[in-house]
Motif scaffolding. Structure first.
Motif, PDB file in Angstrom:
ATOM      1  N   ILE A 221       0.820  -1.207   0.000  1.00 47.53           N
ATOM      2  CA  ILE A 221       0.000   0.000   0.000  1.00 47.53           C
ATOM      3  C   ILE A 221       0.857   1.263   0.000  1.00 47.53           C
ATOM      4  N   ASP A 222       1.760   1.380   0.988  1.00 49.01           N
ATOM      5  CA  ASP A 222       2.532   2.621   1.121  1.00 49.01           C
ATOM      6  C   ASP A 222       4.041   2.393   1.189  1.00 49.01           C
TER       7      ASP A 222
ATOM      8  N   ARG B 281      -6.573   0.540  -2.192  1.00 48.39           N
ATOM      9  CA  ARG B 281      -7.360  -0.343  -1.327  1.00 48.39           C
ATOM     10  C   ARG B 281      -8.823  -0.211  -1.662  1.00 48.39           C
TER      11      ARG B 281
ATOM     12  N   TYR C  92      -1.680  -0.617   9.674  1.00 44.89           N
ATOM     13  CA  TYR C  92      -2.174  -1.464   8.584  1.00 44.89           C
ATOM     14  C   TYR C  92      -1.783  -2.912   8.858  1.00 44.89           C
TER      15      TYR C  92
END
Length: 147
Positions: free
Chosen positions: A73-74, A146, A118
């Motif tokens: 995700i990041d 997401r 997360y």
């Protein structure tokens, strides 16, 4: 192969596993070497041949380095653990995450937790990172969204 066709996939991406080794002590070293090279290449070659000829699917290999270590995700660093309750505790408590990282470091586990809270199954995260590595070959600005 059937899964890819059923879900209308266009690409099959493999990890390029260089450290796949047969059972130690079962066969001779030379025999194990031959078996290892055969196993790694034949699975990919056979699957990609069938995918290309029968279903018109693209097959590719990517380097699996750091696919489990960073978030899809990041791109933040992840910690892993097998205990679900402890994983939830780490996800909600950043100071506990820092302490666990400093004392335990990186090790295998079922749950991957980032410092910002997360939490995801580590296999799913690795699969997403493998797919992202494939797409990064063709585009520069890529983000996982997401849903």
């Amino acid at each position: 192969m059937n899964f890819a066709v059923k879900h209308d996939c266009k690409v099959i991406v493999f990890e390029y596993l260089t450290s796949l080794r047969p059972i130690k002590g079962k066969y001779s070293k030379r025999s194990n070497q031959k078996r290892m090279y055969w196993l790694k290449s034949k699975i990919y070659l056979y699957t990609s041949h069938i995918a290309r000829t029968k279903h018109n699917l693209l097959s590719a290999r990517v380097n699996p380095k750091n696919t489990s270590k960073y978030s899809a995700i990041d791109n933040s660093e992840l910690l892993r653990t097998n205990d679900h309750e402890f994983a939830e505790y780490l996800a909600t408590n950043p100071s506990a995450w820092d302490t666990f990282k400093n004392t335990q470091g990186y090790h295998p586990g079922l749950w991957a937790i980032s410092r910002n809270g997360y939490m995801i199954h580590s296999g799913l995260n690795a699969c997403r990172n493998i797919g992202m590595k494939f797409y990064k070959r063709y585009t520069e600005k890529l983000k996982f969204v997401r849903v």
